[in-house]
Design a protein around this motif. Sequence first.
Motif, PDB file in Angstrom:
ATOM      1  N   ALA A   8       0.821  -1.097   0.083  1.00 56.04           N
ATOM      2  CA  ALA A   8       0.031   0.155  -0.028  1.00 56.04           C
ATOM      3  C   ALA A   8       0.963   1.293   0.074  1.00 56.04           C
ATOM      4  O   ALA A   8       1.931   1.228   0.619  1.00 56.04           O
ATOM      5  CB  ALA A   8      -0.934  -0.094   1.210  1.00 56.04           C
ATOM      6  N   SER A   9       0.426   2.340  -0.738  1.00 58.04           N
ATOM      7  CA  SER A   9       1.160   3.399  -0.843  1.00 58.04           C
ATOM      8  C   SER A   9       0.968   4.033   0.688  1.00 58.04           C
ATOM      9  O   SER A   9      -0.074   4.029   1.514  1.00 58.04           O
ATOM     10  CB  SER A   9       0.560   4.369  -1.813  1.00 58.04           C
TER      11      SER A   9
ATOM     12  N   CYS B 290      11.908  -5.409  -2.687  1.00 51.74           N
ATOM     13  CA  CYS B 290      11.608  -5.730  -1.187  1.00 51.74           C
ATOM     14  C   CYS B 290      10.676  -6.877  -0.912  1.00 51.74           C
ATOM     15  O   CYS B 290       9.654  -7.327  -1.537  1.00 51.74           O
ATOM     16  CB  CYS B 290      10.787  -4.301  -0.631  1.00 51.74           C
ATOM     17  N   PRO B 291      10.377  -7.182   0.580  1.00 52.57           N
ATOM     18  CA  PRO B 291       9.655  -8.407   0.842  1.00 52.57           C
ATOM     19  C   PRO B 291       8.353  -7.652   1.091  1.00 52.57           C
ATOM     20  O   PRO B 291       8.022  -6.742   1.024  1.00 52.57           O
ATOM     21  CB  PRO B 291      10.117  -8.725   2.285  1.00 52.57           C
ATOM     22  N   THR B 292       7.158  -8.593   0.754  1.00 53.31           N
ATOM     23  CA  THR B 292       5.851  -8.396   0.907  1.00 53.31           C
ATOM     24  C   THR B 292       5.518  -7.688   2.202  1.00 53.31           C
ATOM     25  O   THR B 292       6.066  -8.067   3.269  1.00 53.31           O
ATOM     26  CB  THR B 292       5.071  -9.664   0.663  1.00 53.31           C
ATOM     27  N   GLY B 293       4.701  -6.601   2.160  1.00 55.40           N
ATOM     28  CA  GLY B 293       4.292  -5.835   3.413  1.00 55.40           C
ATOM     29  C   GLY B 293       5.372  -4.580   3.893  1.00 55.40           C
ATOM     30  O   GLY B 293       4.990  -4.147   4.754  1.00 55.40           O
ATOM     31  N   THR B 294       6.277  -4.346   2.804  1.00 55.46           N
ATOM     32  CA  THR B 294       7.184  -3.375   3.101  1.00 55.46           C
ATOM     33  C   THR B 294       7.070  -2.119   1.970  1.00 55.46           C
ATOM     34  O   THR B 294       6.796  -2.813   0.984  1.00 55.46           O
ATOM     35  CB  THR B 294       8.511  -3.573   3.476  1.00 55.46           C
ATOM     36  N   ASN B 295       7.349  -1.067   2.340  1.00 58.34           N
ATOM     37  CA  ASN B 295       7.452  -0.196   1.033  1.00 58.34           C
ATOM     38  C   ASN B 295       8.980  -0.146   0.565  1.00 58.34           C
ATOM     39  O   ASN B 295       9.844  -0.055   1.254  1.00 58.34           O
ATOM     40  CB  ASN B 295       6.932   1.136   1.494  1.00 58.34           C
ATOM     41  N   ASP B 296       8.980  -0.081  -0.688  1.00 58.03           N
ATOM     42  CA  ASP B 296      10.264   0.117  -1.323  1.00 58.03           C
ATOM     43  C   ASP B 296      10.810   1.607  -1.354  1.00 58.03           C
ATOM     44  O   ASP B 296      10.179   2.248  -1.636  1.00 58.03           O
ATOM     45  CB  ASP B 296      10.279  -0.443  -2.867  1.00 58.03           C
TER      46      ASP B 296
ATOM     47  N   CYS C  70      13.857  -1.191   2.812  1.00 58.47           N
ATOM     48  CA  CYS C  70      12.242  -1.703   2.901  1.00 58.47           C
ATOM     49  C   CYS C  70      11.761  -1.155   4.046  1.00 58.47           C
ATOM     50  O   CYS C  70      11.997  -1.696   5.319  1.00 58.47           O
ATOM     51  CB  CYS C  70      12.334  -3.367   2.702  1.00 58.47           C
ATOM     52  N   ARG C  71      10.782  -0.215   4.057  1.00 57.97           N
ATOM     53  CA  ARG C  71      10.243   0.543   5.025  1.00 57.97           C
ATOM     54  C   ARG C  71       9.227  -0.320   5.869  1.00 57.97           C
ATOM     55  O   ARG C  71       8.315  -0.941   5.119  1.00 57.97           O
ATOM     56  CB  ARG C  71       9.437   1.826   4.402  1.00 57.97           C
ATOM     57  N   LEU C  72       9.140  -0.276   7.158  1.00 61.28           N
ATOM     58  CA  LEU C  72       8.258  -1.141   7.830  1.00 61.28           C
ATOM     59  C   LEU C  72       6.862  -0.272   7.849  1.00 61.28           C
ATOM     60  O   LEU C  72       7.093   0.981   8.123  1.00 61.28           O
ATOM     61  CB  LEU C  72       8.600  -1.462   9.255  1.00 61.28           C
TER      62      LEU C  72
ATOM     63  N   ILE D 177      13.188   1.806   9.775  1.00 64.76           N
ATOM     64  CA  ILE D 177      12.210   2.494  10.692  1.00 64.76           C
ATOM     65  C   ILE D 177      11.954   3.797  10.217  1.00 64.76           C
ATOM     66  O   ILE D 177      12.775   4.535  10.536  1.00 64.76           O
ATOM     67  CB  ILE D 177      12.718   2.297  12.140  1.00 64.76           C
ATOM     68  N   ASN D 178      10.749   4.228   9.908  1.00 61.94           N
ATOM     69  CA  ASN D 178      10.661   5.614   9.666  1.00 61.94           C
ATOM     70  C   ASN D 178       9.520   6.256  10.582  1.00 61.94           C
ATOM     71  O   ASN D 178       8.289   5.944  10.460  1.00 61.94           O
ATOM     72  CB  ASN D 178       9.963   5.487   8.287  1.00 61.94           C
ATOM     73  N   GLY D 179      10.210   7.342  11.499  1.00 56.58           N
ATOM     74  CA  GLY D 179       9.416   7.337  12.389  1.00 56.58           C
ATOM     75  C   GLY D 179       8.978   6.591  13.607  1.00 56.58           C
ATOM     76  O   GLY D 179      10.007   5.580  13.910  1.00 56.58           O
TER      77      GLY D 179
END
Length: 533
Positions: free
Chosen positions: A30-31, A65-71, A81-83, A103-105
């Motif tokens: 998801a975006s 990236c793995p499924t469930g993370t944002n590239d 690969c953003r969690l 880890i973003n925020g």
Amino acid sequence: MRNLKTFGHVLMAGTAALALSACDGASSVASPGEGTVVIPAPAPAPTPTPTGTPTPAPGTPAASCPTGTNDGGIVGNYRACRLPALLTGNVTLARLAGVAYEINGRVDVGVDAGGTGTGSTQTGILTIQPGVVLYANTTNTDNDFLIVNRGSRIAAEGTETQPIIFTAQQNLTGGVTDESQGLWGGVILAGRAPISNCNLAGVAGGAVNCENVVEGTGNALYGGATPTDTSGTFRYVQIRYSGTIISPNNELQGLTLGGVGSGTTIDHVQVHNSSDDGIEVFGGRVNMRYLAITGADDDGLDTDVGWQGFVQFVIAAQKPNNTQTDNYSTEIDSNNAEDALPRQNYRLANFTFIDTSTATNAAVRIRGGADVTMVNGIIQSNTPCLNIVAGETSATDKSTIRPANAALQDNGPPVFNSVFFACTGALSTTTAVNGITVTTAEQDALVAAGSNNTPGGTAANALQNGYFPTATTLAVTPFNAATLNPSGTSFFVQTAFIGAVSGPNDTNFRGWTCNSNRANFGTTSGACTGLPS
């Protein structure tokens, strides 16, 4: 309010657990701003021969990236690969070549389940495989940190040769030095074990509704009435360049343990170059062993508000030339309500403290409502070794050194056995609080009352080649730490030496640690400024 993104559930062959595994990249995620990560159904098996995701050459970013993370594109030699901001269910971060997890925020594992553990059904178990690298996106303006909330767990189990590494983005791009610190927040475990500093008036310490806000988070809560609560496992882990200072007395440490219970495993953990404390413990019953705290700008190990626990095998090498005036290898605190219950009971065995600062007044500070037992230690300090402080008096004596009082859960004055004190200037120093002073004579008498202590040691006779004992310290008769174990328990083990290691052939701190000008753990440990390929 932040948009919370949650993982969906995927039924995978042989397991119902959700895992982050190799996928087709950002198109399946998801975006930013969407409410839920939608994970597509698994693609049909290739025909005629299944093929895995291509593995990049060493030092090359992964293709996706793995499924469930944002590239997030490429950062250094890694695919970023953003969690998501919220992890629920069973989530696994797999070790994939060329992948680093961002880890973003603020990233939450589960939603707070409260002191009872029933306040939320959105709990999570985050499993991190050996060798995984997680980093904070320091290009944003947010405070980046990972928090495991009450009712959720982490299973971060590295190995001696493949530690899990939490670090800052600059570590991936070659932008750190031995002086770098405070580049991101850190890791927080919030549990349901008893604490003494309730945030509601009229609530008794240790009650199920005695809770407080984790320092630096604004609203994350910890505390409860479950001494054996578990927040999971944290083993063979490094945390580098952490410790954001949000405001005075409101900081994120390298590792923050709030109300963490004795069912949690913390061992073989290094915190490197935290701009605040290396590890801070707020209440709870958690026990720890094999801690390496290198380059902390504030305290190495700080304990507060009713923590009752055991620690064995600790190296704390403070930041060289530290200019902070209140940094200690260990600081045993209170919240100034020195008879608040539960009373802190800090038991430490086999420790090596290297305190090179001259800006602070001592290597060890003991103050407030705390019982302290320290055995089998080596303290090498450029200042006096001890600063024992009492901010209140009772009918009998000063709060830190008065006789035992069962009604106050007070076991009596601090105890020292088989501790080698290599201090500068004097064994102890004083600090007056509320007009009360624990004199140097009173402090020195506590050391004299113990067995096999060396109050007049020298730096030359204390340590060699960094943190190894000398012939002089090896000759000190050790205290049997196993006698500190409560009946029916076996945390402390007996050793034939004082200090954290037995000598240059001791490998317990090698391989899973990283090297810097704070401490060099040998050739099997890499540089803190680098990352494994």
